[in-house]
Design a protein around this motif. Sequence first.
Motif, PDB file in Angstrom:
ATOM      1  N   LEU A  85       2.928   9.084  -2.580  1.00 13.65           N
ATOM      2  CA  LEU A  85       3.547   7.773  -2.359  1.00 13.65           C
ATOM      3  C   LEU A  85       2.804   7.052  -1.233  1.00 13.65           C
ATOM      4  N   ALA A  86       2.423   7.837  -0.226  1.00 12.92           N
ATOM      5  CA  ALA A  86       1.687   7.238   0.899  1.00 12.92           C
ATOM      6  C   ALA A  86       0.350   6.669   0.419  1.00 12.92           C
ATOM      7  N   LEU A  87      -0.271   7.362  -0.529  1.00 19.91           N
ATOM      8  CA  LEU A  87      -1.555   6.880  -1.063  1.00 19.91           C
ATOM      9  C   LEU A  87      -1.359   5.590  -1.873  1.00 19.91           C
ATOM     10  N   MET A  88      -0.147   5.400  -2.391  1.00 20.23           N
ATOM     11  CA  MET A  88       0.151   4.174  -3.149  1.00 20.23           C
ATOM     12  C   MET A  88       0.428   2.988  -2.224  1.00 20.23           C
ATOM     13  N   HIS A  89       0.594   3.289  -0.941  1.00 23.88           N
ATOM     14  CA  HIS A  89       1.146   2.310   0.010  1.00 23.88           C
ATOM     15  C   HIS A  89       0.667   0.865  -0.161  1.00 23.88           C
ATOM     16  N   GLU A  90      -0.647   0.638  -0.112  1.00 25.52           N
ATOM     17  CA  GLU A  90      -1.111  -0.756  -0.134  1.00 25.52           C
ATOM     18  C   GLU A  90      -0.772  -1.441  -1.446  1.00 25.52           C
ATOM     19  N   ILE A  91      -0.802  -0.659  -2.545  1.00 25.58           N
ATOM     20  CA  ILE A  91      -0.516  -1.264  -3.846  1.00 25.58           C
ATOM     21  C   ILE A  91       0.976  -1.564  -3.991  1.00 25.58           C
ATOM     22  N   LEU A  92       1.812  -0.828  -3.243  1.00 30.49           N
ATOM     23  CA  LEU A  92       3.253  -1.100  -3.296  1.00 30.49           C
ATOM     24  C   LEU A  92       3.531  -2.537  -2.853  1.00 30.49           C
ATOM     25  N   PHE A  93       2.807  -2.983  -1.816  1.00 31.88           N
ATOM     26  CA  PHE A  93       2.966  -4.369  -1.366  1.00 31.88           C
ATOM     27  C   PHE A  93       2.547  -5.337  -2.462  1.00 31.88           C
ATOM     28  N   ILE A  94       1.462  -4.999  -3.153  1.00 31.20           N
ATOM     29  CA  ILE A  94       0.945  -5.883  -4.204  1.00 31.20           C
ATOM     30  C   ILE A  94       1.957  -5.988  -5.343  1.00 31.20           C
ATOM     31  N   ALA A  95       2.508  -4.829  -5.748  1.00 34.00           N
ATOM     32  CA  ALA A  95       3.490  -4.826  -6.837  1.00 34.00           C
ATOM     33  C   ALA A  95       4.694  -5.690  -6.477  1.00 34.00           C
ATOM     34  N   ALA A  96       5.159  -5.557  -5.236  1.00 34.86           N
ATOM     35  CA  ALA A  96       6.327  -6.341  -4.814  1.00 34.86           C
ATOM     36  C   ALA A  96       5.965  -7.820  -4.704  1.00 34.86           C
ATOM     37  N   GLY A  97       4.813  -8.096  -4.102  1.00 37.87           N
ATOM     38  CA  GLY A  97       4.385  -9.484  -3.920  1.00 37.87           C
ATOM     39  C   GLY A  97       4.147 -10.191  -5.239  1.00 37.87           C
ATOM     40  N   MET A  98       3.648  -9.435  -6.227  1.00 38.62           N
ATOM     41  CA  MET A  98       3.432 -10.017  -7.560  1.00 38.62           C
ATOM     42  C   MET A  98       4.717 -10.024  -8.379  1.00 38.62           C
ATOM     43  N   ARG A  99       5.771  -9.446  -7.803  1.00 40.36           N
ATOM     44  CA  ARG A  99       7.101  -9.420  -8.424  1.00 40.36           C
ATOM     45  C   ARG A  99       7.086  -8.721  -9.778  1.00 40.36           C
ATOM     46  N   LEU A 100       6.508  -7.515  -9.774  1.00 44.18           N
ATOM     47  CA  LEU A 100       6.402  -6.734 -11.000  1.00 44.18           C
ATOM     48  C   LEU A 100       7.476  -5.640 -11.011  1.00 44.18           C
TER      49      LEU A 100
END
Lengths: 394, 105
Positions: A85-100
């Motif tokens: 999950l920690a390795l996903m960290h930066e993409i988690l922001f992208i997913a939320a920001g893109m509202r996916l």
Amino acid sequence: MPMRKVMKANEAAAWAAKLAKPKVIAAFPITPSTLVPEKISEFVADGELDAEFIKVESEHSAISACVGASAAGVRTFTATASQGLALMHEILFIAAGMRLPIVIAVGNRSLSAPINIWNDWQDSISERDTGWMQFYAENNQEALDLILIAYKVAEDERVLLPAMVGFDAFILTHTVEPVEIPDQELVDEFLGEYEPKHAYLDPARPITQGTLAFPAHYMEARYTLWEANENAKKVIDEVFAEFEKKFGRKYQKIEEYRTEDAEIIFVTMGSLAGTVKEYVDHLREKGIKAGAAKLTVYRPFPIEEVRALAKKAKVLALLEKNVTFSVGGALFQDFSRALINESEKPVIVDFILGLGGRDVTFKDLDEALAIAQKALNGEEFDEVNWIGLRKEIL
Amino acid sequence: MAESPFKADIERVQKEYSEKMTPGAIATIPGSSVINKTGSWRVFMPEFYKDKCVRCYLCYIYCPEPAIYLDEENYPVFDYDYCKGCGICANECPTDAIIMVRETK
Ligand code: SF4
Ligand code: SF4
């Protein structure tokens, strides 16, 4: 007829994914959630789930593939834990920001170093500010149900946020319990086919997603993300109600147990809630006015429910399996903040326990109770207490 | 200098560009990147020497923006609204018809 099967939470999560019919599942196996993608790949291989199963080379790629697929307009799923999950960290922001509206199953596990594969919540708690919604399951049934609920909330037009559903490593991921698997038709009725209205790729309607925002637009984009989290609070209640009507199982953002006339309320999340409820029964038998409360939803933070809960107790004893290097654990900060401007508020005592899979026993809870009782009687007490610590080896 | 082929796009997007925030900040108007004038970042600018140019179009192909288009005689023309001054064109040009010079604004 719903089917009852004995299974681990990992299998329950895989079943939930199967019932939700995602079109793309991308996963990189990591202990303790390895069984989730394994089971899903079986479903796909056996033709029971019509989906693209992408084997990726890291969790960073797993979530990136989910972002790509979700941006293309399909329902997606993945599972992970801890460093994954920690390795996903930066993409988690992208997913939320893109509202996916991606859904992740998280087998809640501690973080290195030292390496430890057992349960605490440090992994998902560390992602609390990414904009993702967070649900925590008490048992295997909840792991299945909350994934279905997470999809329904995530895909709501008023929300459009990704969600993670946490269930405790080994305590749930590898422990078998009877789980009711709802009928596919009923799940189809509940979830429906995912039809994105804004973010999806269509050559007839070219759009740019994940675009650049200059200072003139970035703040507004973040505000709408915050607003979506606020909206989610109401939508979660609606979806819980609909779920109860369809499947007969009741969920609340904060589930209370014997809180009427309670003086001390123990607050926790995940599987620990089961132990704590039993402990409360044990205390009630001894005439101690104790109650329990379980946060099923941690993000968006259920501030109204916390305030309502606080009115019922003289002492809130927070039992948490995470540490922030501010004051105590994450719950302690959220609860303190939620109550700071209330005119009448209970005393809040924080307990850090069960880290890295350390058992939480009645003896540990007795230790917490003794401190909570000090707070109740107006005696001196520490705000933050590490319970079950082996002080002799320090 | 020939007119930018993007002129019509720029005018359209500037007219249509919605200030309303979409979920996920999606850009819904195709070609809206034309209003993002990458030329404002520039430190070096390409200077073009027509007499040396053999019209091989390597500069035209390699320009990442793309800020090079062709005039009526098929010579390269540089659109300084979008040329970010990366110097790739100058690097690719086999005849040194493009020289990067420090721009003073
Ligand atoms: S300097 Fe770079 S951006 Fe400018 S014209 Fe040459 S290749 Fe294009
Ligand atoms: S690369 Fe040089 S020679 Fe070739 S077209 Fe461009 S300027 Fe002319």
